[in-house]
Motif scaffolding. Structure first.
Motif, short mmCIF file in Angstrom:
data_model
loop_
_atom_site.label_atom_id
_atom_site.label_comp_id
_atom_site.label_asym_id
_atom_site.label_seq_id
_atom_site.Cartn_x
_atom_site.Cartn_y
_atom_site.Cartn_z
N HIS A 47 -86.31 88.69 25.55
CA HIS A 47 -85.94 87.99 26.86
C HIS A 47 -84.20 89.27 26.76
O HIS A 47 -83.77 88.71 25.85
CB HIS A 47 -85.67 86.76 27.20
CG HIS A 47 -85.05 86.38 28.10
ND1 HIS A 47 -83.67 86.23 27.92
CD2 HIS A 47 -85.85 86.46 29.59
CE1 HIS A 47 -83.38 85.61 29.14
NE2 HIS A 47 -84.25 85.42 30.11
N ALA A 48 -83.34 89.54 27.97
CA ALA A 48 -82.54 89.71 27.93
C ALA A 48 -80.99 89.14 27.46
O ALA A 48 -80.23 89.19 26.09
CB ALA A 48 -82.01 89.98 29.12
N GLY A 49 -81.34 86.98 27.35
CA GLY A 49 -80.01 86.55 26.73
C GLY A 49 -80.76 86.73 24.88
O GLY A 49 -79.77 86.49 24.38
N GLU A 50 -82.03 86.80 24.88
CA GLU A 50 -81.92 87.35 22.56
C GLU A 50 -81.66 88.72 22.66
O GLU A 50 -80.66 88.22 21.59
CB GLU A 50 -83.18 87.47 22.97
CG GLU A 50 -84.02 86.04 23.21
CD GLU A 50 -85.86 86.54 22.56
OE1 GLU A 50 -86.30 86.52 21.61
OE2 GLU A 50 -86.58 86.70 23.21
N VAL A 51 -81.40 89.45 23.19
CA VAL A 51 -80.48 91.00 23.08
C VAL A 51 -79.78 90.45 22.70
O VAL A 51 -78.44 90.99 21.60
CB VAL A 51 -81.13 91.77 23.59
CG1 VAL A 51 -80.79 93.23 23.49
CG2 VAL A 51 -82.40 92.17 23.97
N ARG A 52 -79.16 89.60 24.06
CA ARG A 52 -76.96 89.93 24.00
C ARG A 52 -77.16 88.43 22.74
O ARG A 52 -75.35 89.08 22.32
CB ARG A 52 -76.94 89.28 25.81
CG ARG A 52 -76.85 89.90 26.80
CD ARG A 52 -76.42 89.11 27.96
NE ARG A 52 -77.35 87.89 28.12
CZ ARG A 52 -77.83 87.74 28.88
NH1 ARG A 52 -78.28 89.16 29.48
NH2 ARG A 52 -78.56 86.83 29.52
N ALA A 53 -77.88 87.70 22.03
CA ALA A 53 -76.98 87.00 21.62
C ALA A 53 -76.59 87.79 19.86
O ALA A 53 -76.17 87.29 18.83
CB ALA A 53 -78.30 85.89 21.28
N ALA A 63 -86.80 102.50 22.48
CA ALA A 63 -86.58 100.48 22.36
C ALA A 63 -85.19 100.60 22.59
O ALA A 63 -84.81 99.64 22.56
CB ALA A 63 -87.59 99.86 21.37
N LEU A 64 -84.56 100.84 22.16
CA LEU A 64 -83.13 100.63 21.56
C LEU A 64 -82.20 101.51 23.02
O LEU A 64 -81.34 100.32 23.36
CB LEU A 64 -82.17 101.94 20.39
CG LEU A 64 -81.20 101.82 20.31
CD1 LEU A 64 -80.34 100.66 20.01
CD2 LEU A 64 -80.21 102.65 20.17
N TRP A 65 -82.83 101.74 23.86
CA TRP A 65 -82.28 102.26 25.51
C TRP A 65 -82.38 101.26 26.31
O TRP A 65 -81.59 100.51 26.89
CB TRP A 65 -82.70 103.41 25.63
CG TRP A 65 -82.04 104.70 24.92
CD1 TRP A 65 -81.30 104.94 24.09
CD2 TRP A 65 -83.31 106.03 25.08
NE1 TRP A 65 -81.88 106.39 23.15
CE2 TRP A 65 -83.00 106.69 23.53
CE3 TRP A 65 -84.45 106.79 25.69
CZ2 TRP A 65 -83.09 108.25 23.87
CZ3 TRP A 65 -84.86 107.35 25.60
CH2 TRP A 65 -84.44 108.33 24.19
N ARG A 66 -83.45 100.59 25.53
CA ARG A 66 -84.51 99.49 27.19
C ARG A 66 -83.89 98.57 26.49
O ARG A 66 -82.70 97.65 26.98
CB ARG A 66 -85.78 99.45 26.69
CG ARG A 66 -86.50 100.87 27.49
CD ARG A 66 -86.66 101.55 28.87
NE ARG A 66 -87.50 102.40 29.07
CZ ARG A 66 -87.19 103.41 28.78
NH1 ARG A 66 -85.98 103.62 28.49
NH2 ARG A 66 -87.61 104.25 29.14
N LEU A 67 -83.70 98.25 25.30
CA LEU A 67 -83.09 96.54 25.13
C LEU A 67 -81.61 96.39 24.74
O LEU A 67 -80.92 95.49 25.88
CB LEU A 67 -83.91 96.31 23.27
CG LEU A 67 -84.58 96.35 23.17
CD1 LEU A 67 -85.03 96.63 21.40
CD2 LEU A 67 -85.15 95.06 23.16
N THR A 68 -80.85 97.49 24.98
CA THR A 68 -79.21 97.70 25.03
C THR A 68 -79.04 97.62 26.38
O THR A 68 -77.91 96.86 27.26
CB THR A 68 -78.72 98.64 24.36
OG1 THR A 68 -79.54 100.36 24.47
CG2 THR A 68 -78.82 98.49 22.63
N ALA A 69 -79.83 98.04 27.26
CA ALA A 69 -79.25 98.26 28.83
C ALA A 69 -79.62 96.75 29.17
O ALA A 69 -78.78 96.90 30.34
CB ALA A 69 -80.90 99.01 29.18
N SER A 70 -80.38 96.20 28.94
CA SER A 70 -80.76 94.75 29.09
C SER A 70 -79.15 93.74 28.85
O SER A 70 -78.86 92.76 29.28
CB SER A 70 -82.09 94.25 28.28
OG SER A 70 -81.63 93.51 26.99
N ALA A 71 -78.52 94.07 27.68
CA ALA A 71 -77.20 93.75 27.72
C ALA A 71 -76.37 94.72 27.27
O ALA A 71 -75.37 94.25 26.46
CB ALA A 71 -77.90 92.60 25.76
N ALA A 72 -76.10 95.37 27.68
CA ALA A 72 -74.87 96.46 27.28
C ALA A 72 -73.63 95.96 27.81
O ALA A 72 -72.63 96.72 27.23
CB ALA A 72 -74.88 97.48 29.01
N GLY A 73 -73.27 94.80 28.39
CA GLY A 73 -71.97 94.48 28.89
C GLY A 73 -71.46 93.60 27.51
O GLY A 73 -70.42 93.37 27.19
#
Length: 408
Positions: free
Chosen positions: A84-90, A131-141
């Motif tokens: 989930h994007a929230g996990e990546v953001r954290a 994987a890095l591109w997709r994960l960071t895209a979901s939490a780019a902010g």
């Protein structure tokens, strides 16, 4: 829109930060400032196991007093697509908060470009890249403070500048691509360009003949199948010896920096470096961001699916057909196409819609101008670089191979 060259005007600092956050390479580069190995940190924190293609080892003492090496493996609890994007953001928020990136504004031009070369040399071929591109895209902010600092750094101030026509450097490898241009600037570039485009169009006609009356296969690969091994670079085969870069980071030609793992000869070789002055009225399309590249390809499309439907499908997570510029058609309107450093970072690896398919910029030297017509007004040999391009890691090693005719 700047109608003089058909490209967007130079972006301000806020726009530059957004461009960096919106592209795979931009975020991957930003990640190098917050963590030595961001993909490994993400994989560990998110329960994704080991980064594909990497191994860690531990040396242990044996009861007999010797040592043995043990492979360390992390248990994989899930696939990165299920995060989930929230996990990546954290995770990113915590990593960015450590502040290791705050000194990036103090980096020299050479140090900044050398760090960029380390990211781009094997772009897309690291086991954890996609994987890095997709994960960071979901939490780019979460990376925005880093992007803003990079955009404002003195060493990057020129990254969106137009091509400097009064001082371009041409690199020509002895006995290799582009040798016909050595010593004559861009003489012969138009013939080489038109010859390659004629071959491309002939190939497209053959492909169309084979598929006539048949349904074109455009679906995704079967589960577990990856269509890799195609031509993945966007620069045409005539680029070596016909494109130029500026002198940057202490290098006589920025092209000598290790930015892509193609267009370099294998083993010991030598390259002549010349300074070119281009016609002040040369028409150059400036690529400062993804919309510039998309607009260029949309205006002058040439289908390249048969050669490029491999890594691009995997990297962009979209189907073909794939398009690149029809360079012969572009030459009717522009003498060259310049991909700025900032435009390269903001566009490389990003799949963009064009017509009934997509395009992608990859395999290009940042700051390189691909010349389509000979607009050289002055050509001055500067010296020779000798060595093994693949055996040079640090830029100091690259500089050690430079032999100017006279001290610059």
């Amino acid at each position: 829109m700047d109608e003089t060259n058909g490209t967007m005007p130079e972006p301000d600092l806020a726009e530059r930060a957004e461009l960096l956050l919106g592209a795979p390479l931009g975020r991957q580069f930003l990640g190098t400032f917050v963590d030595d190995c961001l993909e490994d940190t993400l994989f560990a924190a998110l329960g994704l196991g080991d980064v594909p293609g990497t191994l860690k080892f531990a040396v242990e003492e044996t009861p007999q007093g010797g040592t043995r090496t043990r492979t360390l493996r992390r248990r994989k609890r899930r696939d990165w697509r299920d995060v989930h994007a929230g996990e990546v953001r954290a995770v990113l928020r915590e990593t960015v908060a450590k502040g290791e990136w705050r000194s990036l504004g103090e980096l020299s031009e050479a140090a900044m470009m050398e760090q960029l070369s380390g990211v781009t040399e094997l772009f897309g071929f690291g086991g954890g890249d996609v994987a890095l591109w997709r994960l960071t895209a979901s939490a780019a902010g979460e990376l925005r403070p880093v992007a803003e600092a990079l955009a404002a750094a003195p060493a990057t101030a020129w990254w969106w500048d137009p091509v400097e026509l009064t001082d371009q450097r041409q690199l020509v490898w002895e006995g290799w691509h582009g040798e016909q241009h050595a010593g004559r600037g861009l003489s012969g570039v138009e013939a080489a360009m038109r010859s390659e485009m004629a071959r491309r169009h002939a190939r497209n006609e053959r492909d169309a003949g084979r598929t006539k009356g048949k349904r074109r296969r455009r679906g995704a690969p079967r589960p577990g199948e990856r269509n890799l091994g195609a031509t993945w670079w966007s620069a045409p085969d005539f680029a070596p010896g016909t494109w130029t870069t500026g002198p940057r980071g202490g290098l006589p030609a920025l092209e000598l920096g290790h930015f892509i793992d193609t267009f370099f000869p294998f083993g010991e070789s030598a390259a002549s470096v010349a300074r070119l002055t281009l016609d002040a009225g040369a028409r150059v399309a400036e690529i400062r961001g993804p919309r510039d590249w998309q607009r260029l390809v949309s205006r002058f499309p040439c289908e390249v699916t048969s050669s490029h439907d491999g890594e691009w499908r995997d990297w962009g997570d979209v189907d073909g057909p794939w398009y690149l510029p029809d360079w012969a058609a572009v030459a009717g309107h522009y003498d060259g196409v310049h991909v700025t450093v900032g435009g390269f970072l903001a566009t490389c690896g990003l799949a963009q819609p064009v017509g009934d398919g997509h395009t992608m910029l990859a395999g290009w030297v940042p700051d390189a101008t691909l010349w389509l017509r000979d607009v050289v007004t002055d050509h001055r040999p500067l010296g020779v670089w000798r060595g093994d391009p693949d055996d040079c890691g640090e830029w100091e090693e690259i500089l050690a191979g430079w032999w100017p005719h006279t001290p610059e």
